[in-house]
Design an enzyme around this catalytic site. Structure first.
Site, PDB file in Angstrom:
ATOM      1  N   ASP A 225      52.089  33.386  49.909  1.00  0.00           N
ATOM      2  CA  ASP A 225      52.600  34.745  49.782  1.00  0.00           C
ATOM      3  C   ASP A 225      52.086  35.683  50.873  1.00  0.00           C
ATOM      4  O   ASP A 225      51.500  36.717  50.585  1.00  0.00           O
ATOM      5  CB  ASP A 225      52.197  35.254  48.382  1.00  0.00           C
ATOM      6  CG  ASP A 225      52.684  36.653  48.101  1.00  0.00           C
ATOM      7  OD1 ASP A 225      53.781  37.011  48.562  1.00  0.00           O
ATOM      8  OD2 ASP A 225      51.953  37.404  47.420  1.00  0.00           O
ATOM      9  N   GLU A 477      44.137  28.139  45.283  1.00  0.00           N
ATOM     10  CA  GLU A 477      45.169  27.837  44.293  1.00  0.00           C
ATOM     11  C   GLU A 477      45.944  26.547  44.514  1.00  0.00           C
ATOM     12  O   GLU A 477      47.170  26.543  44.445  1.00  0.00           O
ATOM     13  CB  GLU A 477      46.147  29.007  44.192  1.00  0.00           C
ATOM     14  CG  GLU A 477      45.494  30.295  43.738  1.00  0.00           C
ATOM     15  CD  GLU A 477      46.498  31.363  43.350  1.00  0.00           C
ATOM     16  OE1 GLU A 477      47.679  31.241  43.709  1.00  0.00           O
ATOM     17  OE2 GLU A 477      46.082  32.315  42.682  1.00  0.00           O
ATOM     18  N   TYR A 533      45.991  36.908  36.660  1.00  0.00           N
ATOM     19  CA  TYR A 533      46.940  38.027  36.645  1.00  0.00           C
ATOM     20  C   TYR A 533      47.407  38.381  35.239  1.00  0.00           C
ATOM     21  O   TYR A 533      48.581  38.647  35.023  1.00  0.00           O
ATOM     22  CB  TYR A 533      48.121  37.707  37.578  1.00  0.00           C
ATOM     23  CG  TYR A 533      47.705  37.767  39.035  1.00  0.00           C
ATOM     24  CD1 TYR A 533      47.696  38.970  39.721  1.00  0.00           C
ATOM     25  CD2 TYR A 533      47.271  36.630  39.704  1.00  0.00           C
ATOM     26  CE1 TYR A 533      47.278  39.045  41.043  1.00  0.00           C
ATOM     27  CE2 TYR A 533      46.846  36.683  41.025  1.00  0.00           C
ATOM     28  CZ  TYR A 533      46.853  37.903  41.689  1.00  0.00           C
ATOM     29  OH  TYR A 533      46.433  37.980  42.987  1.00  0.00           O
ATOM     30  N   GLU A 571      40.698  37.068  42.596  1.00  0.00           N
ATOM     31  CA  GLU A 571      41.973  37.793  42.596  1.00  0.00           C
ATOM     32  C   GLU A 571      42.250  38.335  41.208  1.00  0.00           C
ATOM     33  O   GLU A 571      42.094  37.629  40.211  1.00  0.00           O
ATOM     34  CB  GLU A 571      43.147  36.894  43.022  1.00  0.00           C
ATOM     35  CG  GLU A 571      43.184  36.580  44.498  1.00  0.00           C
ATOM     36  CD  GLU A 571      44.461  35.848  44.940  1.00  0.00           C
ATOM     37  OE1 GLU A 571      45.514  36.056  44.317  1.00  0.00           O
ATOM     38  OE2 GLU A 571      44.366  35.072  45.902  1.00  0.00           O
TER      39      GLU A 571
HETATM   40  C1  BDP Z   1      47.961  34.528  44.242  1.00  0.00           C
HETATM   41  C2  BDP Z   1      47.812  34.108  45.695  1.00  0.00           C
HETATM   42  C3  BDP Z   1      47.965  35.262  46.672  1.00  0.00           C
HETATM   43  C4  BDP Z   1      49.149  36.113  46.269  1.00  0.00           C
HETATM   44  C5  BDP Z   1      48.890  36.656  44.886  1.00  0.00           C
HETATM   45  C6  BDP Z   1      50.011  37.602  44.394  1.00  0.00           C
HETATM   46  O1  BDP Z   1      46.577  33.486  45.909  1.00  0.00           O
HETATM   47  O2  BDP Z   1      48.120  34.767  47.969  1.00  0.00           O
HETATM   48  O3  BDP Z   1      49.444  37.125  47.185  1.00  0.00           O
HETATM   49  O4  BDP Z   1      48.828  35.587  43.997  1.00  0.00           O
HETATM   50  O5  BDP Z   1      50.921  37.124  43.738  1.00  0.00           O
HETATM   51  O6  BDP Z   1      48.542  33.525  43.515  1.00  0.00           O
HETATM   52  O7  BDP Z   1      49.974  38.772  44.705  1.00  0.00           O
END
Ligand code: BDP
Length: 658
Positions: A225, A477, A533, A571
């Site tokens: 991404d 990932e 997330y 993240e």
């Molecule tokens: C994660 C990835 C990252 C993406 C992020 C996203 O490691 O590169 O930009 O999600 O979705 O899975 O913002």
């Protein structure tokens, strides 16, 4: 010898050049058991003990030391406006473009070519493209070795000097060092031509594919991404070093009460004795030693601390017949890094990581390094109370680490092992755990693994002496729940452990499918990094209450697994449009980003084993086009031009207190 190939022994045949790290690698990459072979080879070529308890002095063919000018060394920048040409039909080789390009346009170096253009075909160009410039090779009195040093060439490149192939390299995020003594002419202008290629595949890092459009053009399809920026992203230097020179050095620290021992190891290509001197910030000599390995005792050592850096300078000298043969001076910081139970210890003191996952990304210049942007990023990070960042998802330009050393920032340094999931929307799939492929079962794996090992080797070789680098991240990932993944990563981790003279902690960022019950790789990590997330890809908006439940549930399960190591969130984030507000909140608004963060903070604060939070992302960044992205990924705490979103103030308030 093939026509156009450089004569002279100092030169490797170009086909061997990508074997820089371990000569002969190409011939073994088809075979199984690459690692065993590679480690064996590495042991064989290991020239001297590293002076540390662990870690091997890496034998890259050419020095990875950052270029510097001194009484014995020359460093001339070749940055500027170069000639540039696309080669969509890949005819440059046949038409001998290495002898000089025609019909060129100007292209800034460093910089990505993409966003310099105003038309989409040029911006999204995929295939071969060429650069050309000239350089003057001074006629130095002393016999020297001459090199060109590119901070990176993305993603693969062949380098020609006066029409002669002098080197090639695979991998777009680490330095390429090319010897030119046999091809360049002293006291004359020399032509430098580089053929680059920005295609992605499953045999090199990062992973992706190329799609053929109906009009015949190629389109790159990253499995990751971020925009597939390409070009000459970092500074290019013409370098000269004496014939007998310092090729590499490494340091390792031991604290003894108020004193410190700096264990060092130096590699030279000659036989003359080595001298090492250590000076404090004021330039006062505090310790010296002789020999290519040894230890410097520093009385009442000033330690390099988080956001309070103290840098000593280490000078390495080769002396012969009372004269200086070569010298190299660099700033180093005395500090130790250790994992103990669920704590990350810096100089024996627990440290909680606060900060960001970043990208090298900015308007117009793309992934090109720019001192101004880097400076602004550090200022914004400091203002927000951060102390750490991860170089997601590739090693950054050398200068980032130099600044981090200076600013007392902690860096988790990541190899470009991203996109190992064969999916165009890996990021979303990863968040929800919905899509899944056994990536490490494919026939492409042996080559991919060789590229991965090589990237680990080059990254550790380049960055091992930076006090700011506290850990190596060996993946982002990938699939980690199959036995194939375990086998693959076991070798990658073993290899990295072998290489680092300091034995820094190893880790990798795990996505949600890598659950406490299924993950087969988390126990390879000295601390576990999670990308999560909840409240964005999973149960966003009105369902955030469910996200909260699910998040706590997962963390309870990790606690139950009892790994007894620190966990760091590498993240967590929510896409947010810089201008969007709504009361009550909806997803994509500033209000929602702040509410989402509160949920994460509640989770982080509940578990003692959580020892860090790196928000995704420091700033908005460019990504491939698609229905998931609004002119890029908008999870930035700062906008792409580095102005704070509302959430930045909330982070500052929190982090200033931790
Ligand atoms: C994660 C990835 C990252 C993406 C992020 C996203 O490691 O590169 O930009 O999600 O979705 O899975 O913002």
């Amino acid at each position: 010898m093939r026509k156009g190939r450089q004569k002279g022994v100092s030169l490797l045949p170009a086909t061997l050049f990508c074997d820089l790290c371990v000569p002969g690698l190409n011939s073994i990459i088809e075979e199984k058991g690459i690692l065993n072979r590679k480690v064996k080879i590495l042991r064989k070529i290991k020239s001297r003990e590293s002076g540390g308890k662990r870690g091997t002095q890496i034998m890259l063919k050419f020095s990875e030391l950052y270029p510097q000018a001194n009484e014995k060394r020359l460093r001339i920048s070749l940055d500027g406006a170069w000639k540039f040409r696309f080669d969509p039909e890949a005819k440059g080789g046949k038409e001998q473009w290495q002898n000089g390009l025609s019909d060129t346009i100007l292209m800034p170096v460093p910089g990505s070519f993409a966003d310099m253009f105003t038309d989409a075909h040029s911006r999204d160009y995929c295939g071969d493209f060429w650069y050309e410039t000239e350089f003057f090779l001074p006629d130095e009195a002393e016999e020297k070795e001459y090199f060109l040093r590119f901070g990176s060439l993305t993603h693969r490149a062949v380098v020609y000097c006066n029409g002669i192939e002098v080197g090639s390299h695979e991998g777009g995020f680490l330095p390429v060092v090319v010897p030119i003594s046999g091809a360049a002419k002293k006291g004359e202008r020399n032509r430098l031509v580089i053929k680059l290629n920005n295609e992605l595949n499953e045999e090199s890092l990062p992973c992706g594919a190329v799609h053929q459009l109906k009009d015949g053009r190629k389109l790159v399809k990253p499995y990751f991404d971020f925009y597939n920026y390409a070009g000459i992203h970092r500074s290019v230097y013409l370098v000269s070093v004496p014939k007998e020179s310092i090729e590499d050095y490494s340091v390792r620290y031991e604290l003894e009460g108020d004193d410190a021992l700096v264990h060092y190891s130096v590699r030279t290509n000659g036989t003359h004795p080595v001298k090492v001197e250590l000076r404090d910030k004021e330039g006062v000599l505090v310790a010296e030693a002789e020999g290519s390995t040894g230890a410097l005792r520093v009385k009442n050592a000033h330690l390099w601390k988080v956001r309070n850096a103290y840098l000593y300078s280490i000078s390495i000298l080769i002396m012969g017949e009372g004269k200086l043969i070569d010298s190299y001076t660099e700033e180093i910081g005395i500090r130790t890094v250790k994992i103990e139970g669920t704590k990350i210890l810096l100089n024996g003191e627990p440290v909680y990581l606060k900060g960001y996952g970043k990208h090298e990304d900015f308007e117009v210049i793309g992934r090109g390094f720019n001192w101004g942007v880097a400076k602004r990023d550090f200022e914004c990070m400091k203002w927000s109370g951060a102390n750490c960042f991860r170089t997601s998802h590739y090693p950054y330009a050398d200068e980032w680490y130099q600044m981090a050393d200076e600013e007392g920032f902690l860096v988790i340094d990541e190899v470009p092992a991203v996109g190992m999931m064969r999916s165009m929307s890996n990021f979303a799939a990863a968040g929800s755990g919905s899509k899944y492929t056994y990536f490490f079962e494919a026939p492409t794996v042996p080559k991919l693994k060789a590229a991965h090992l090589q990237a680990v080797e080059e990254m550790i070789a380049r960055d091992k002496n930076h006090p700011s680098v506290i850990a190596w991240s060996l993946f982002n990932e990938p699939e980690t729940i199959s036995e194939y993944a375990r086998e693959y990563f076991k070798d990658i981790f073993d290899y990295a452990r072998e290489l680092d003279p300091e034995g820094r902690p190893l880790t990798g960022a795990l996505e949600k499918t890598s659950s406490p019950e299924k993950c087969q790789c988390c126990d390879l990590c000295d601390f576990v990094c999670l990308n999560r997330y909840y409240g964005w890809y999973i149960s966003g908006g009105p369902e955030i209450v469910d996200a909260r439940e699910a998040f706590f549930d997962e963390m309870d399960r990790w606690e139950k697994r009892g790994l007894n190591v620190p966990f760091v969130f590498t993240e967590f984030g929510a896409d947010t449009l810089g201008m969007e507000h709504k009361l009550p909140s909806v997803m994509w608004t500033q209000e929602y980003q702040s509410e989402y963060m509160e949920l994460c903070f509640e989770v982080f604060d509940r578990y003692d084993f959580i020892q860090g939070e790196l928000v995704w992302n420091f700033a908005d960044f460019q990504a491939s086009e698609g229905i998931m992205r609004v002119n890029g990924n908008k999870k930035g705490v700062f906008t792409r031009i580095r102005q704070p979103k509302d959430v930045a103030y909330r982070l500052k308030e929190r982090w200033d207190k931790i």
